[in-house]
Design a protein around this motif. Structure first.
Motif, PDB file in Angstrom:
ATOM      1  N   TYR A   1      17.740   4.952  64.944  1.00  0.00           N
ATOM      2  CA  TYR A   1      17.508   3.513  65.060  1.00  0.00           C
ATOM      3  C   TYR A   1      16.086   3.237  65.541  1.00  0.00           C
ATOM      4  CZ  TYR A   1      22.609   3.479  65.072  1.00  0.00           C
ATOM      5  OH  TYR A   1      23.925   3.669  64.751  1.00  0.00           O
ATOM      6  N   VAL A   2      15.567   2.109  65.140  1.00  0.00           N
ATOM      7  CA  VAL A   2      14.305   1.643  65.724  1.00  0.00           C
ATOM      8  C   VAL A   2      14.593   1.279  67.173  1.00  0.00           C
ATOM      9  CG1 VAL A   2      14.645  -0.777  65.039  1.00  0.00           C
ATOM     10  CG2 VAL A   2      12.336   0.127  65.353  1.00  0.00           C
ATOM     11  N   ASP A   3      13.633   1.505  68.036  1.00  0.00           N
ATOM     12  CA  ASP A   3      13.866   1.323  69.472  1.00  0.00           C
ATOM     13  C   ASP A   3      14.385  -0.069  69.819  1.00  0.00           C
ATOM     14  OD1 ASP A   3      11.076   3.372  70.738  1.00  0.00           O
ATOM     15  OD2 ASP A   3      13.086   3.900  70.020  1.00  0.00           O
ATOM     16  N   SER A   4      13.933  -1.074  69.109  1.00  0.00           N
ATOM     17  CA  SER A   4      14.277  -2.453  69.467  1.00  0.00           C
ATOM     18  C   SER A   4      15.746  -2.789  69.254  1.00  0.00           C
ATOM     19  CB  SER A   4      13.410  -3.433  68.677  1.00  0.00           C
ATOM     20  OG  SER A   4      13.604  -3.267  67.286  1.00  0.00           O
ATOM     21  N   VAL A   5      16.490  -1.952  68.522  1.00  0.00           N
ATOM     22  CA  VAL A   5      17.908  -2.250  68.270  1.00  0.00           C
ATOM     23  C   VAL A   5      18.838  -1.214  68.888  1.00  0.00           C
ATOM     24  CG1 VAL A   5      17.246  -3.354  66.101  1.00  0.00           C
ATOM     25  CG2 VAL A   5      18.203  -1.035  66.060  1.00  0.00           C
ATOM     26  N   LYS A   6      18.289  -0.185  69.503  1.00  0.00           N
ATOM     27  CA  LYS A   6      19.134   0.852  70.096  1.00  0.00           C
ATOM     28  C   LYS A   6      20.068   0.249  71.136  1.00  0.00           C
ATOM     29  CE  LYS A   6      16.148   4.860  69.344  1.00  0.00           C
ATOM     30  NZ  LYS A   6      15.250   5.866  69.975  1.00  0.00           N
ATOM     31  N   GLY A   7      21.334   0.637  71.058  1.00  0.00           N
ATOM     32  CA  GLY A   7      22.327   0.123  71.980  1.00  0.00           C
ATOM     33  C   GLY A   7      22.951  -1.195  71.540  1.00  0.00           C
ATOM     34  N   ARG A   8      22.391  -1.822  70.510  1.00  0.00           N
ATOM     35  CA  ARG A   8      22.926  -3.096  70.016  1.00  0.00           C
ATOM     36  C   ARG A   8      23.448  -2.997  68.578  1.00  0.00           C
ATOM     37  NH1 ARG A   8      19.637  -7.314  69.306  1.00  0.00           N
ATOM     38  NH2 ARG A   8      17.760  -6.078  68.891  1.00  0.00           N
ATOM     39  N   PHE A   9      22.810  -2.193  67.771  1.00  0.00           N
ATOM     40  CA  PHE A   9      23.192  -2.055  66.357  1.00  0.00           C
ATOM     41  C   PHE A   9      23.841  -0.690  66.127  1.00  0.00           C
ATOM     42  CE2 PHE A   9      19.799  -5.030  64.246  1.00  0.00           C
ATOM     43  CZ  PHE A   9      20.148  -6.041  65.137  1.00  0.00           C
ATOM     44  N   THR A  10      24.780  -0.656  65.185  1.00  0.00           N
ATOM     45  CA  THR A  10      25.425   0.599  64.801  1.00  0.00           C
ATOM     46  C   THR A  10      25.533   0.675  63.288  1.00  0.00           C
ATOM     47  OG1 THR A  10      26.744   0.601  66.832  1.00  0.00           O
ATOM     48  CG2 THR A  10      27.457   2.046  65.050  1.00  0.00           C
TER      49      THR A  10
ATOM     50  N   ALA B   1      17.751   1.173  60.783  1.00  0.00           N
ATOM     51  CA  ALA B   1      18.725   2.229  61.077  1.00  0.00           C
ATOM     52  C   ALA B   1      18.948   3.059  59.824  1.00  0.00           C
ATOM     53  CB  ALA B   1      20.042   1.621  61.548  1.00  0.00           C
ATOM     54  N   ALA B   2      19.306   4.312  60.037  1.00  0.00           N
ATOM     55  CA  ALA B   2      19.598   5.202  58.915  1.00  0.00           C
ATOM     56  C   ALA B   2      20.730   6.140  59.290  1.00  0.00           C
ATOM     57  CB  ALA B   2      18.361   5.996  58.518  1.00  0.00           C
ATOM     58  N   ILE B   3      21.459   6.582  58.259  1.00  0.00           N
ATOM     59  CA  ILE B   3      22.521   7.565  58.459  1.00  0.00           C
ATOM     60  C   ILE B   3      22.380   8.622  57.375  1.00  0.00           C
ATOM     61  CG2 ILE B   3      24.176   6.124  57.153  1.00  0.00           C
ATOM     62  CD1 ILE B   3      26.371   7.297  59.039  1.00  0.00           C
ATOM     63  N   THR B   4      22.349   9.886  57.786  1.00  0.00           N
ATOM     64  CA  THR B   4      22.167  10.964  56.819  1.00  0.00           C
ATOM     65  C   THR B   4      23.506  11.367  56.210  1.00  0.00           C
ATOM     66  OG1 THR B   4      22.507  12.782  58.384  1.00  0.00           O
ATOM     67  CG2 THR B   4      20.289  11.821  58.261  1.00  0.00           C
ATOM     68  N   SER B   5      23.439  12.222  55.202  1.00  0.00           N
ATOM     69  CA  SER B   5      24.667  12.708  54.575  1.00  0.00           C
ATOM     70  C   SER B   5      25.515  13.484  55.575  1.00  0.00           C
ATOM     71  CB  SER B   5      24.341  13.582  53.362  1.00  0.00           C
ATOM     72  OG  SER B   5      23.514  14.667  53.743  1.00  0.00           O
ATOM     73  N   GLY B   6      24.874  14.054  56.586  1.00  0.00           N
ATOM     74  CA  GLY B   6      25.605  14.789  57.609  1.00  0.00           C
ATOM     75  C   GLY B   6      26.118  13.918  58.737  1.00  0.00           C
TER      76      GLY B   6
END
Length: 111
Positions: A59-68, A49-54
């Motif tokens: 997310y990688v597909d395998s964690v979508k909906g489970r990781f934040t 997973a990554a979060i930009t400055s904005g």
């Protein structure tokens, strides 16, 4: 000098949750793209997973909906909330700020 200090890993049963933290020293998390990677035994390190400055996240597909992924600018810390954990999530999780890596924290999902 930049230092990334991860915490929050551990052993959890399938279906459980963990929250990883990455405290940054020497560089602002709000002004950089921050990311979590993981590396399982015998496998290549992968972006989780990554979060930009904005504030945009991916997310990688395998964690979508489970990781934040999120960040607290006041604490200069990035988090990875992991829910509905599966055995295949078992890995060492690393925090990344471009050019810098944390020491890693072990996450083991097992009954």
């Amino acid at each position: 000098q930049v230092q990334l200090v991860e915490s929050g890993g551990g052993l959890v049963q399938p279906g459980g949750s963990l929250r990883l933290s990455c405290a940054a020293f020497g560089r602002s998390v709000s002004g950089n793209t921050m990311a979590w990677y993981r590396q399982a035994p015998g496998k290549q390190r992968e972006l989780v997973a990554a979060i930009t400055s904005g504030g945009f996240t991916n997310y990688v597909d395998s964690v979508k909906g489970r990781f934040t992924i999120s960040r607290d600018n006041a604490k200069n810390t990035v988090y990875l909330q992991m829910n509905s954990l599966k055995p295949e999530d078992t890995a060492v999780y690393y925090c990344n700020l471009p050019g810098w890596w944390g020491q890693g924290t072990q996450v083991t999902v097992s009954s």
